[in-house]
Design an enzyme around this catalytic site. Structure first.
Site, PDB file in Angstrom:
ATOM      1  N   ASP A  59       0.841  -1.191   0.000  1.00 19.25           N
ATOM      2  CA  ASP A  59       0.000   0.000   0.000  1.00 19.25           C
ATOM      3  C   ASP A  59       0.880   1.247   0.000  1.00 19.25           C
ATOM      4  O   ASP A  59       1.986   1.208  -0.537  1.00 19.25           O
ATOM      5  CB  ASP A  59      -0.951  -0.052   1.214  1.00 19.25           C
ATOM      6  CG  ASP A  59      -2.280   0.645   0.948  1.00 19.25           C
ATOM      7  OD1 ASP A  59      -2.266   1.852   0.690  1.00 19.25           O
ATOM      8  OD2 ASP A  59      -3.329  -0.019   1.014  1.00 19.25           O
ATOM      9  N   HIS A  85      -3.795   6.189   3.077  1.00 19.26           N
ATOM     10  CA  HIS A  85      -4.470   4.952   2.670  1.00 19.26           C
ATOM     11  C   HIS A  85      -3.834   3.714   3.306  1.00 19.26           C
ATOM     12  O   HIS A  85      -4.532   2.830   3.821  1.00 19.26           O
ATOM     13  CB  HIS A  85      -4.400   4.878   1.144  1.00 19.26           C
ATOM     14  CG  HIS A  85      -5.247   3.828   0.509  1.00 19.26           C
ATOM     15  ND1 HIS A  85      -4.801   2.548   0.307  1.00 19.26           N
ATOM     16  CD2 HIS A  85      -6.500   3.886   0.006  1.00 19.26           C
ATOM     17  CE1 HIS A  85      -5.759   1.854  -0.309  1.00 19.26           C
ATOM     18  NE2 HIS A  85      -6.799   2.642  -0.495  1.00 19.26           N
ATOM     19  N   SER A 138     -11.007  -0.935  -1.209  1.00 15.73           N
ATOM     20  CA  SER A 138      -9.754  -0.803  -0.461  1.00 15.73           C
ATOM     21  C   SER A 138      -9.961  -1.047   1.023  1.00 15.73           C
ATOM     22  O   SER A 138      -9.070  -1.509   1.718  1.00 15.73           O
ATOM     23  CB  SER A 138      -9.215   0.622  -0.588  1.00 15.73           C
ATOM     24  OG  SER A 138      -8.348   0.744  -1.667  1.00 15.73           O
TER      25      SER A 138
END
Ligand SMILES: *[C@@H]1O[C@H](CO)[C@@H](O)[C@H](O)[C@H]1NC(C)=O
Ligand SMILES: *[C@@H]1O[C@H](CO)[C@@H](O)[C@H](O)[C@H]1NC(C)=O
Ligand SMILES: *[C@@H]1O[C@H](CO)[C@@H](O)[C@H](O)[C@H]1NC(C)=O
Ligand SMILES: *[C@@H]1O[C@H](CO)[C@@H](O)[C@H](O)[C@H]1NC(C)=O
Ligand SMILES: *[C@@H]1O[C@H](CO)[C@@H](O)[C@H](O)[C@H]1NC(C)=O
Ligand SMILES: *[C@@H]1O[C@H](CO)[C@@H](O)[C@H](O)[C@H]1NC(C)=O
Length: 797
Positions: A145, A222, A555
């Protein structure tokens, strides 16, 4: 060969996200040269052989050395290098090369790039499961990520964690604002970063002003969010801006260890991730000894053939090494066949809502009141209310229609926008109203997109009827006002879970007989960890530091499943990745009212297996599934045979392993529906078809007896033989056959049924999806390239 390259180039152009500027020669790009297994050579010998191979297409050895970005040498052999088309073509002709493909830029599967602006809200997985706290400490989860914010309390050096598992071979690398001595601990045990592919394609990373960190540190947010969702430690007092959604935050496997592989970098408000970097991360993660890989990224269709994307190659090798890989399905819903990451050896996760809503009371100046839906954190009393046409030329709430000088006109006011005027989205409308200086939006829409609550400007969603009522009021009152109350939080009495509007739907566009997505999990308004520094924003709305933030996307659902996989793996350390996936799928639950797509008139579209796969994951039931549909590397070899690969090609693709038979034998004739998958999908059914499945008893009773119940999909008759399966201490496996017959003429529509095995306690459910095509469909005469592989394309050309 020329045809092959041409095909590749065309498809890349059609879905590359942003124009790629090469920093090298104008026509050179990063390519991945995949060589398959490395014949047991040492990494240094393998790297040398890569250089030799590459030297064939360069005039000087130095040039080859400069062009090479990565030598992949642990799990498999291959390299990433900057090549022009001539060089790529000539390498792909070399005997030892399986495929040469251009490295693409993958995207993160978050619903919005606006997430940096830090808003929205909500909490996840409220139900406390003791088992989560007891298990998982021996399992290492690798997250591919945007990196991690190591100081976040979700990753603290908790005293309840034991020593780092002795099998761990990974490390924390130093980098910009990342000192392994302070960043890493018993929770965060590994951190690496990969930039070569990104920088070759996009140019040098801009780190000025803390816009990025040349290290495993997360700038985007994220990666911190997904890591804490998968394995974050229990944090008792998490909330959004100290208010909404307060509660205990924790990951799916709070005791599991975290290894971070930063492959996505800040660009255009989101993370961009290069295939070349992702493949390098897989190679390292497998060598480091992770047990689960979580990758919330992908690339929208058209999908590449298997073995021509980093994620499918990496996850295949992971499967061979008993490492489960969990992917997000993508955010291209609700249209059909947009699902990504579709290989049978990965777990593909859709996104759903949870049973928490935020009803928001709107009171108009005439005392008329109605209830919309919002994440409004402050009470907005006596606000001026205007219709969109007083701010935007044609009344559509979009930038380019902004009336000159209207900045003051909309200033401090609430603007009523309609999706039907100019087809704007709520996010687009909010952005335009923000630029106009407005204080908030009431957004009226034909379909209720209940999952897009990503407000950086207070936005209340109402339906068209309510919107019309508000418009009538505004037109009748020159000094219209509105009171928007703080949103309430209501848990439990909303229809949930529902599949999120944005969640990518099946069937798979390259192998429709393998059900995708596999399962669904919460992915809407998930509260999880966030880097506390103010984020890079185009719109500097809120400079407050947040350490928890809401975000939506597949996600967010993917790491929920990664965490659950870690717990299952900890409780059942000998289960294969396929057995774990089967356990998740056969115990998943389906729901009646189920889709986030509200049709006109307020009816909800029922969710089917292409929306949610086998259903919504149920972590506790997954620990005791009763039966599993197991497959191993050999079965996947047969699957590869069935989609047209030759024995030689397959021998190259797979990692060499002593007992593994790589021959196709008569299996070449076996259709791919015979892969022992926990779902049966029959496309183009025009005659009776029988498929076989084998289940393994993993329940506590060795002598269990299971009985089948079948629900035939409409338009077909399905039967299971034998109707009962008896296990014994000597035989924990049993096979059965499903026979499906078209029952009425059809031109092709997917219908949904199920096969359920039960011993009175366990309920082992398998979706049965059938498309009967007994009538000729003149429009679809030509079989598409569905199941052809890279190597077939090479053969054809
Ligand atoms: C690719 O690079 C090679 C070696 O530098 C060169 O000979 C060839 O002309 C180049 N091809 C193209 C299409 O640029
Ligand atoms: C790099 O980032 C800084 C701060 O975010 C910005 O001001 C600058 O314009 C950027 N430079 C480039 C070349 O994009
Ligand atoms: C929880 O956090 C809030 C602010 O977010 C703070 O005011 C409160 O004191 C905290 N409670 C505990 C028990 O730490
Ligand atoms: C709305 O209600 C308030 C209090 O109930 C009252 O004082 C006010 O006059 C009402 N306004 C109108 C327009 O009816
Ligand atoms: C907007 O208004 C300003 C002055 O009020 C003027 O200078 C400008 O040309 C106008 N722009 C357009 C596109 O009308
Ligand atoms: C059934 O479909 C297959 C291909 O899917 C085709 O080869 C066969 O001719 C079809 N049979 C009939 C009776 O239409």
């Amino acid at each position: 060969m020329a045809v092959f390259l041409l095909l590749l180039t065309v498809s890349i152009l059609s879905f590359t996200i942003s124009p790629i500027q090469s920093t090298q020669e104008s026509h050179s790009h990063v390519h991945i040269v995949y060589l398959g297994h490395n014949n047991g050579l040492s990494p240094s010998l393998t790297a040398r052989s890569h250089l030799q191979l590459l030297s064939r297409v360069f005039t000087k050895p130095d040039e080859a050395r400069d062009a090479i970005l990565y030598s992949y040498s642990y799990g498999f052999s291959g390299f990433a290098a900057v090549l022009n088309s001539t060089q790529a073509a000539s390498l792909s002709e070399a005997g030892e090369v399986i495929s040469v493909f251009r490295s693409r830029m993958l995207q993160l599967h978050t619903t919005r790039s606006w997430d940096f602006m830090g808003l929205s809200l909500h909490t996840q997985m409220e139900q406390s499961a003791e088992i989560q706290l007891k298990y998982g400490d021996d399992v290492i989860v690798g997250i591919l990520d945007t990196g991690v914010w190591p100081e976040h309390e979700s990753f603290r050096n908790d005293r309840h964690l034991g020593d780092i598992p002795s099998s761990w071979r990974g490390t924390c690398v130093a980098g910009e604002e990342f000192d392994p001595a302070t960043a890493c601990n018993r929770k965060l045990i590994g951190a690496r970063y990969y930039l070569a592919g990104f920088e070759s394609e996009i140019g040098r990373l801009n780190t000025s002003g803390g816009a990025e960190y040349r290290s495993p540190r997360d700038r985007v947010g994220h990666g911190t969010h997904t890591a804490s969702t998968a394995v974050g430690l229990v944090a008792p007092n998490a909330s959004y801006f100290g208010g909404l959604g307060r509660g205990v935050a924790r990951g799916g496997a709070p005791m599991a260890r975290l290894a971070v592989y930063k492959v996505c970098w800040f660009k255009d408000l989101t993370g961009r991730c290069s295939d070349a970097d992702i493949l390098a991360a897989f190679d390292d993660a497998l060598r480091d000894g992770v047990h689960v890989i979580s990758a919330s990224l992908g690339s929208s269709p058209p999908l590449m053939p298997l073995f021509m994307t980093s994620t499918e190659i990496g996850s295949f090798h992971a499967m061979q090494l008993e490492v489960a890989t969990v992917f997000s399905a993508g955010n291209d819903g609700p249209d059909a066949a947009m699902v990504q990451n579709v290989s049978p050896w990965g777990i593909t996760v859709a996104a759903s809502t949870i049973d928490r809503r935020f009803p928001t009371k709107i009171t108009l100046g005439n005392n008329d009141s109605l209830v919309g839906e919002s994440f409004n954190v402050k009470d907005m009393k006596m606000m001026r209310l205007v219709e969109s046409s007083s701010v935007f030329m044609d009344g559509s709430c979009s930038f380019d229609q902004l009336i000159n000088g209207s900045r003051t006109g909309a200033s401090g006011k609430i603007v009523l926008c309609f999706s039907t005027m100019g087809m704007v989205s709520s996010v687009g409308a909010a952005l335009a109203v923000y630029v106009a200086g407005g204080a908030g939006v009431i957004f009226a829409d034909t379909i209720s997109l209940r999952s897009t609550q990503d407000n950086f400007l207070p936005t209340v969603h109402v339906d068209l009827r309510q919107g019309t009522r508000i418009l009538d009021y505004i037109r009748g009152d020159r000094k219209a006002t509105v009171h928007i109350a703080r949103s309430d939080t209501i848990v439990g009495n909303t229809p949930a879970p529902a599949v999120a509007y944005f969640s990518s739907r099946g069937p798979s566009s390259i192998s429709p007989n393998i059900l995708k997505p596999d399962v669904t999990a919460p992915g809407v308004n998930i509260l999880a960890a966030w880097p506390p520094k103010s984020s890079p924003t185009v719109i500097p709305l809120d400079k407050r530091s947040v350490s928890w933030n809401f975000d939506s996307g597949t996600s967010m659902s993917c790491p929920h499943v990664s965490g659950i996989v870690a717990v299952v793996r900890s409780v059942h350390p000998t289960w294969s990745p396929a057995a774990i996936k089967s356990a998740l799928m056969t115990t998943a639950y389906i729901y009646d009212d189920t889709s986030d797509v509200m049709l006109a008139g307020g009816t909800l579209k029922a969710a089917d297996a292409f929306d949610v796969g086998a259903g919504h994951v149920d972590p506790l039931r997954a620990l005791d599934p009763g039966l599993v549909y197991d497959v191993g590397a050999r079965d996947h070899v047969l699957f590869l045979c069935s989609i047209g690969n030759t024995q030689d090609q397959i021998r190259q693709m797979v990692l060499p392993s002593p007992g593994l038979d790589t021959s196709c034998g008569s299996a070449a004739a076996t259709p791919d529906v015979d892969l022992n998958y926990p779902a049966v999908v029959l496309t183009h059914l025009n005659a009776t078809v029988t498929v076989k499945r084998t289940v393994t008893n993993v329940g506590p009773r060795r002598d269990a007896v299971y009985h089948a119940t079948v629900v035939s999909p409409q338009g077909s008759r399905a039967a299971v033989w034998p109707p009962a399966l008896a296990f014994s201490p000597h035989s924990d496996k049993a096979s059965y056959y499903v026979t499906v017959t078209p029952a009425k003429p059809s031109r092709g529509r997917y219908d949904f049924g199920e096969i359920v095995w039960s011993d009175g306690y366990h309920r082992v459910r398998t979706p049965l999806v059938v498309k009967v095509t007994t009538l000729p469909d003149k429009g679809v005469a030509a079989q598409s390239m569905d199941t052809r592989t890279a190597t077939e394309l090479v053969r054809d050309s």
